[in-house]
Design a protein around this motif. Structure first.
Motif, short mmCIF file in Angstrom:
data_model
loop_
_atom_site.label_atom_id
_atom_site.label_comp_id
_atom_site.label_asym_id
_atom_site.label_seq_id
_atom_site.Cartn_x
_atom_site.Cartn_y
_atom_site.Cartn_z
N ASP A 3 0.82 -1.21 0.00
CA ASP A 3 0.00 0.00 0.00
C ASP A 3 0.86 1.26 0.00
N LEU A 4 1.93 1.26 0.80
CA LEU A 4 2.82 2.43 0.85
C LEU A 4 3.52 2.64 -0.49
N ALA A 5 3.88 1.55 -1.17
CA ALA A 5 4.50 1.67 -2.50
C ALA A 5 3.52 2.30 -3.48
N GLY A 6 2.24 1.92 -3.40
CA GLY A 6 1.23 2.53 -4.26
C GLY A 6 1.08 4.01 -3.97
N LEU A 7 1.15 4.37 -2.70
CA LEU A 7 1.08 5.77 -2.30
C LEU A 7 2.29 6.53 -2.84
N ARG A 8 3.48 5.94 -2.75
CA ARG A 8 4.70 6.59 -3.24
C ARG A 8 4.62 6.82 -4.74
N ALA A 9 4.02 5.89 -5.46
CA ALA A 9 3.93 6.02 -6.91
C ALA A 9 3.10 7.22 -7.32
N GLU A 10 2.20 7.68 -6.44
CA GLU A 10 1.35 8.84 -6.75
C GLU A 10 1.98 10.17 -6.35
N LEU A 11 3.03 10.14 -5.55
CA LEU A 11 3.62 11.39 -5.06
C LEU A 11 4.43 12.09 -6.15
#
Length: 154
Positions: free
Chosen positions: A66-74
């Protein structure tokens, strides 16, 4: 990115995501195990927990995904160029799995990284051939440097 606990981030379409995949400021997203991620106006993310978490390996993997998915949007996005080798956490001789997907005609490459688990890459046969050629060039450099050690690698 998941909007429900323990969900695969790629499996959910999110109505709060804009056309470019960016969330509006202050949009909250529920990550695995109840962790709440709030996007700040400056582009950073605040993570909030209602209580301390004790996680087993599989649960922690859900959260990392989930955190990797969040990072991909930053913003800024991941750099296109590879960082210097000294900035990387290399994985020596990882387990790997390669297959051809007959439905799409793509090559599937999975590498097991010691920190991030299994990482999947899907690419065309042409891109796979380019990767293979790059590896062959580097192997040739190693072969040449073993013959004349004074040359070294660049």
């Amino acid at each position: 990115m998941s909007t429900t606990p323990n969900a695969n981030p790629a499996s959910h379409a999110n109505p709060h995501t804009g056309a470019a995949g960016q969330r509006p400021p202050h949009m909250a997203t529920r990550l695995a195990h109840g962790l709440l991620a709030v996007r700040n106006e400056d582009g950073s993310v605040t993570l909030e927990m209602a209580q301390p978490l004790t996680l087993q390996a599989e649960e922690l993997e859900d959260l990392v995904t989930d955190l990797a998915g969040l990072r991909a949007e930053l913003d800024p996005p991941y750099p296109l160029d590879c960082p210097p080798l000294c900035a990387l956490e290399p994985c020596y001789t990882p387990r790997h799995w390669v297959a051809c997907d007959p439905l799409t005609g793509k090559i599937l490459l999975f590498l097991r990284h010691h920190l991030f688990g299994w990482l999947g890459i899907v690419q065309t046969p042409e891109a796979s051939l380019e990767m293979l050629k790059s590896v062959a060039v580097e192997m040739k450099k190693l072969e040449l440097s073993e013959r004349s050690p004074g040359q070294g690698l660049h």
